[in-house]
Write a protein that holds these residues in place. Sequence first.
Motif, PDB file in Angstrom:
ATOM      1  N   ARG A 151      18.678 -24.224   2.439  1.00 27.17           N
ATOM      2  CA  ARG A 151      19.677 -23.192   2.685  1.00 27.17           C
ATOM      3  C   ARG A 151      19.100 -22.121   3.607  1.00 27.17           C
ATOM      4  O   ARG A 151      17.918 -21.792   3.543  1.00 27.17           O
ATOM      5  CB  ARG A 151      20.135 -22.568   1.360  1.00 27.17           C
ATOM      6  N   VAL A 188      20.369 -18.844   4.053  1.00 27.43           N
ATOM      7  CA  VAL A 188      20.993 -17.544   3.799  1.00 27.43           C
ATOM      8  C   VAL A 188      20.137 -16.418   4.352  1.00 27.43           C
ATOM      9  O   VAL A 188      20.645 -15.464   4.964  1.00 27.43           O
ATOM     10  CB  VAL A 188      21.219 -17.347   2.280  1.00 27.43           C
ATOM     11  N   TRP A 205      30.398 -14.763   2.134  1.00 29.51           N
ATOM     12  CA  TRP A 205      30.826 -15.864   1.244  1.00 29.51           C
ATOM     13  C   TRP A 205      30.352 -17.210   1.761  1.00 29.51           C
ATOM     14  O   TRP A 205      29.823 -18.025   0.997  1.00 29.51           O
ATOM     15  CB  TRP A 205      32.348 -15.859   1.134  1.00 29.51           C
ATOM     16  N   SER A 239      27.891 -17.813   3.780  1.00 33.32           N
ATOM     17  CA  SER A 239      26.441 -17.888   3.971  1.00 33.32           C
ATOM     18  C   SER A 239      25.743 -18.601   2.825  1.00 33.32           C
ATOM     19  O   SER A 239      24.658 -19.154   3.002  1.00 33.32           O
ATOM     20  CB  SER A 239      25.857 -16.477   4.142  1.00 33.32           C
ATOM     21  N   ARG A 240      26.343 -18.633   1.646  1.00 29.14           N
ATOM     22  CA  ARG A 240      25.733 -19.310   0.503  1.00 29.14           C
ATOM     23  C   ARG A 240      25.614 -20.810   0.730  1.00 29.14           C
ATOM     24  O   ARG A 240      24.773 -21.472   0.134  1.00 29.14           O
ATOM     25  CB  ARG A 240      26.563 -19.052  -0.751  1.00 29.14           C
ATOM     26  N   ARG A 241      26.446 -21.357   1.616  1.00 27.80           N
ATOM     27  CA  ARG A 241      26.457 -22.804   1.843  1.00 27.80           C
ATOM     28  C   ARG A 241      25.833 -23.193   3.174  1.00 27.80           C
ATOM     29  O   ARG A 241      25.869 -24.345   3.568  1.00 27.80           O
ATOM     30  CB  ARG A 241      27.909 -23.292   1.783  1.00 27.80           C
TER      31      ARG A 241
END
Length: 205
Positions: free
Chosen positions: A36, A38, A111, A113-115
Amino acid sequence: MSTDPSPSESEVEPSAEPPERGAVEEGAAEAPLPKRRVWVVFAVAALLWAIDLLTKNLAVANLEGKEPKPILGGLIYLQVTRNPGAAFSMATGMTWVLALVAIGVVVAIVWISRRLRSVGWAIGLGLVLAGALGNLTDRFFREPGPLRGHVVDFISAFVPNGQGFAIFNIADSAICVGGALIVLLSLLGKDYDGTSTRGKKKESE
């Protein structure tokens, strides 16, 4: 001494069947997803946000009320203007609407950015986030008041007074560069989760 007779062919247990070819290929094709990203989004956003605020404050302190100052041999002219509209002086007179739109953009990027698993997408969204936050800060804290504050622009390209191109700031540039990067990645088939949209299309076929 008698010995046990050797087992007949019918009594010998069959050997295990080899795995199906399709199953092997499917397992080999499943590569682990990238990490990830983020932190990339917020690192880029924090850096550009700080640069935008610093340059605006320096421009206001040293250039406001003065004649345009040429730099880089006249390629850029520095002069302060107060913009009640959107980037590059568009939508003048809709300051509070633009502030609400910027808030929506910030929430949407946080929102998604978590994925995020793509570095390119993370950089692009970080730039857009920095630009939205930079101009949103002006709309909240500069005159004439919250949600109505005028954005500080100070870069005029090629000629002074925005005669060749609208006067802009670092936040505007970050939004444009970040948006262009995201569009380019989309055209190349690179998705925000680190996968390829072209690969997904082939699998569906």
